[in-house]
Write an enzyme that holds these catalytic residues in place. Structure first.
Site, mmCIF file in Angstrom:
data_model
loop_
_atom_site.group_PDB
_atom_site.id
_atom_site.type_symbol
_atom_site.label_atom_id
_atom_site.label_comp_id
_atom_site.label_asym_id
_atom_site.label_seq_id
_atom_site.Cartn_x
_atom_site.Cartn_y
_atom_site.Cartn_z
ATOM 1 N N CYS A 130 33.584 32.166 -10.401
ATOM 2 C CA CYS A 130 34.733 32.997 -9.984
ATOM 3 C C CYS A 130 35.921 32.872 -10.930
ATOM 4 C CB CYS A 130 35.175 32.626 -8.575
ATOM 5 S SG CYS A 130 33.897 32.826 -7.347
ATOM 6 N N HIS A 270 42.750 34.617 -7.057
ATOM 7 C CA HIS A 270 41.350 34.960 -6.788
ATOM 8 C C HIS A 270 41.219 35.370 -5.321
ATOM 9 C CE1 HIS A 270 37.116 34.926 -6.437
ATOM 10 N NE2 HIS A 270 36.999 33.735 -5.894
ATOM 11 N N ASN A 300 34.990 38.793 -1.557
ATOM 12 C CA ASN A 300 35.051 37.947 -2.751
ATOM 13 C C ASN A 300 34.111 38.543 -3.817
ATOM 14 O OD1 ASN A 300 34.799 35.962 -4.689
ATOM 15 N ND2 ASN A 300 34.571 34.273 -3.236
HETATM 16 O O1 UT7 Z 1 35.035 32.019 -4.662
HETATM 17 C C1 UT7 Z 1 35.281 30.647 -4.514
HETATM 18 C C2 UT7 Z 1 34.344 30.046 -3.584
HETATM 19 N N1 UT7 Z 1 34.381 30.394 -2.199
HETATM 20 C C3 UT7 Z 1 35.418 30.172 -1.376
HETATM 21 O O2 UT7 Z 1 36.527 29.948 -1.760
HETATM 22 C C4 UT7 Z 1 35.139 30.159 0.104
HETATM 23 C C5 UT7 Z 1 35.654 28.890 0.719
HETATM 24 N N2 UT7 Z 1 35.386 28.716 2.143
HETATM 25 C C6 UT7 Z 1 35.804 29.571 3.104
HETATM 26 O O3 UT7 Z 1 36.365 30.618 2.843
HETATM 27 C C7 UT7 Z 1 35.605 29.165 4.549
HETATM 28 O O4 UT7 Z 1 35.197 27.836 4.610
HETATM 29 C C8 UT7 Z 1 34.569 30.050 5.316
HETATM 30 C C9 UT7 Z 1 35.163 31.444 5.540
HETATM 31 C C10 UT7 Z 1 33.296 30.145 4.503
HETATM 32 C C11 UT7 Z 1 34.251 29.442 6.672
HETATM 33 O O5 UT7 Z 1 35.415 29.231 7.431
HETATM 34 P P1 UT7 Z 1 35.636 27.835 8.194
HETATM 35 O O6 UT7 Z 1 36.851 28.003 9.004
HETATM 36 O O7 UT7 Z 1 35.613 26.771 7.135
HETATM 37 O O8 UT7 Z 1 34.371 27.756 9.148
HETATM 38 P P2 UT7 Z 1 33.173 26.697 9.158
HETATM 39 O O9 UT7 Z 1 32.300 26.881 7.979
HETATM 40 O O10 UT7 Z 1 33.725 25.338 9.385
HETATM 41 O O11 UT7 Z 1 32.393 27.157 10.442
HETATM 42 C C12 UT7 Z 1 32.995 27.134 11.737
HETATM 43 C C13 UT7 Z 1 31.992 27.672 12.738
HETATM 44 C C14 UT7 Z 1 30.621 26.995 12.631
HETATM 45 O O12 UT7 Z 1 30.125 26.870 13.946
HETATM 46 P P3 UT7 Z 1 30.185 25.423 14.705
HETATM 47 O O13 UT7 Z 1 29.401 24.493 13.810
HETATM 48 O O14 UT7 Z 1 31.641 25.083 14.781
HETATM 49 O O15 UT7 Z 1 29.551 25.726 16.007
HETATM 50 C C15 UT7 Z 1 29.786 27.996 11.887
HETATM 51 O O16 UT7 Z 1 28.418 27.913 12.209
HETATM 52 O O17 UT7 Z 1 31.758 29.054 12.502
HETATM 53 C C16 UT7 Z 1 30.349 29.308 12.392
HETATM 54 N N3 UT7 Z 1 30.143 30.407 11.481
HETATM 55 C C17 UT7 Z 1 30.150 31.698 11.861
HETATM 56 N N4 UT7 Z 1 30.321 32.274 13.056
HETATM 57 C C18 UT7 Z 1 30.299 33.614 13.107
HETATM 58 C C19 UT7 Z 1 29.942 30.343 10.127
HETATM 59 N N5 UT7 Z 1 29.818 31.592 9.643
HETATM 60 C C20 UT7 Z 1 29.958 32.442 10.693
HETATM 61 C C21 UT7 Z 1 29.935 33.837 10.808
HETATM 62 N N6 UT7 Z 1 30.109 34.389 12.040
HETATM 63 N N7 UT7 Z 1 29.769 34.649 9.751
#
Ligand code: UT7
Length: 343
Positions: A130, A270, A300
């Site tokens: 990225c 970004h 993204n």
């Molecule tokens: O380009 C550079 C690289 N990429 C980035 O910069 C992305 C960096 N990361 C992020 O943007 C965020 O971490 C995410 C958007 C990917 C995720 O957000 P988060 O607040 O960190 O959520 P999480 O991964 O901790 O997941 C929270 C919950 C989980 O459920 P449990 O374990 O709490 O029951 C996930 O399974 O949300 C669940 N979950 C979803 N639920 C509905 C994960 N993806 C989804 C989804 N829909 N698409």
């Protein structure tokens, strides 16, 4: 912009003694197909509410069947060339920043060369995920300053839809396809592009990878069955490092040139996640009105994100000639970069 003038670029002073390098044109391209959060609700166990509140994304573009990264890159490049009446033959060097090349080889830049008729150009791809566009811009700038090239075409282009696992809700909702291009040339009168802050941390490479298809895990049935040809990301960890490194890089480059947020007309980070962008703004003390965001419409787009946003900001009059623009990126590697560009 505030009244205070930025200090003279120490590497390429604007005194006339040496040229500065400027972005003289930009262009961008996104495929027509829009994939909304509602569409994703039918594909994986997710909701519009979850996606929008966690990432700020409402929709993203998806390349057409048979449309490759170089096709989008060439379309963006042609728009940049057309905007200043330049022909492909005038380009000396093409750098394509991408993590979704058409093929492992030849370079995507060579396919772009073919499509825009840039017969004289040397061509290569830049691999910094990225962060790639700002790495390519820094490389292109130096080719011009050393006299090795007069006109450099830099492109950020990605077909992320080809490498996301459409069964993994943790990643597939985040990414989109698109391309942006900029043409660099020497210009005596302005500060142009100041030398960038670039950084990497290979210790943390495992947090964001595409493990299969390279020399570590060559393509095989096992690799395909293990879904190793798709993006693997430890989202929460990546989030934290993205905020820390982008905020630090932005602060570092402002300090290097004796500037503050008041000297900057627009900050283009970004476009990975609106929450990451808000957290960076808070850390560096920038009001959200100074931040350019289009992650809601494109998701993204990796190496394409910052140049797609720059082109849009320029076309819509959000950034104008003479504005100081702060660009900051972060990606797999980890890699990060910050640049100051006088528009
Ligand atoms: O380009 C550079 C690289 N990429 C980035 O910069 C992305 C960096 N990361 C992020 O943007 C965020 O971490 C995410 C958007 C990917 C995720 O957000 P988060 O607040 O960190 O959520 P999480 O991964 O901790 O997941 C929270 C919950 C989980 O459920 P449990 O374990 O709490 O029951 C996930 O399974 O949300 C669940 N979950 C979803 N639920 C509905 C994960 N993806 C989804 C989804 N829909 N698409």
């Amino acid at each position: 912009m505030s009244e205070s003038k930025p200090p003279v670029n120490p590497v390429a002073p604007s005194s006339g003694a040496a040229p500065t390098v400027s972005i003289v044109a930009t262009g961008s391209y996104v495929p027509e197909r829009v994939l909304t959060n509602a569409d994703l609700e039918k594909m994986v166990d997710t909701s519009d509410e979850w996606i929008f509140t966690r990432s700020g994304i409402r929709e993203r573009r998806i390349a057409a069947e048979g449309e490759a990264t170089s096709d989008m890159a060439a379309a963006a490049a042609q728009r940049a060339l057309d905007s200043i009446g330049m022909r492909g033959e005038e380009v000396d060097l093409i750098l394509v920043a991408t993590c979704t090349p058409d093929m492992i080889f030849p370079s995507t830049a060579c396919y772009v060369q073919q499509q825009i008729g840039a017969r004289r150009a040397a061509c290569l791809d830049v691999s910094a995920a990225c962060s790639g566009f700002l790495y390519a811009m820094d490389i292109g700038r130096q080719y011009i300053l050393t006299g090795s090239a007069k006109t450099v075409l830099i492109i950020g282009a990605e077909k992320m839809s080809a490498i996301v696992d459409w069964t993994d809700r943790g990643t597939c909702v985040l990414f989109g396809d698109g391309a942006g291009a900029a043409i660099l040339q020497a210009r005596g009168a302005t500060h142009g592009i100041l030398p960038s802050v670039l950084g990497s941390d290979g210790e943390l490479s495992e947090l964001l990878t595409l493990p299969g298809g390279g020399s570590r895990n060559p393509a095989s049935q096992e690799v395909l069955d293990g879904r190793l040809c798709y993006v693997k990301m430890a989202g929460r960890e990546v989030f934290k490092h993205a905020v820390t490194h982008m905020a630090n890089a932005a602060t570092q480059i402002l300090e290097r040139y004796g500037m503050t947020i008041d000297d900057v007309a627009c900050i283009i980070p970004h476009q990975a996640n609106a929450r990451i962008i808000q957290a960076i703004a808070q850390r560096i003390g920038a009001p959200m009105e100074k931040i350019y965001m289009n992650v809601d419409r494109y998701g993204n787009t990796s190496a394409a994100s910052v140049i797609m946003a720059m082109d849009e900001a320029s076309r819509t009059g959000r950034i104008r000639q003479g504005d100081m623009v702060l660009l900051v990126v972060f990606g797999s590697g980890f890699t990060w970069a910050a640049s100051l560009v006088e528009w």
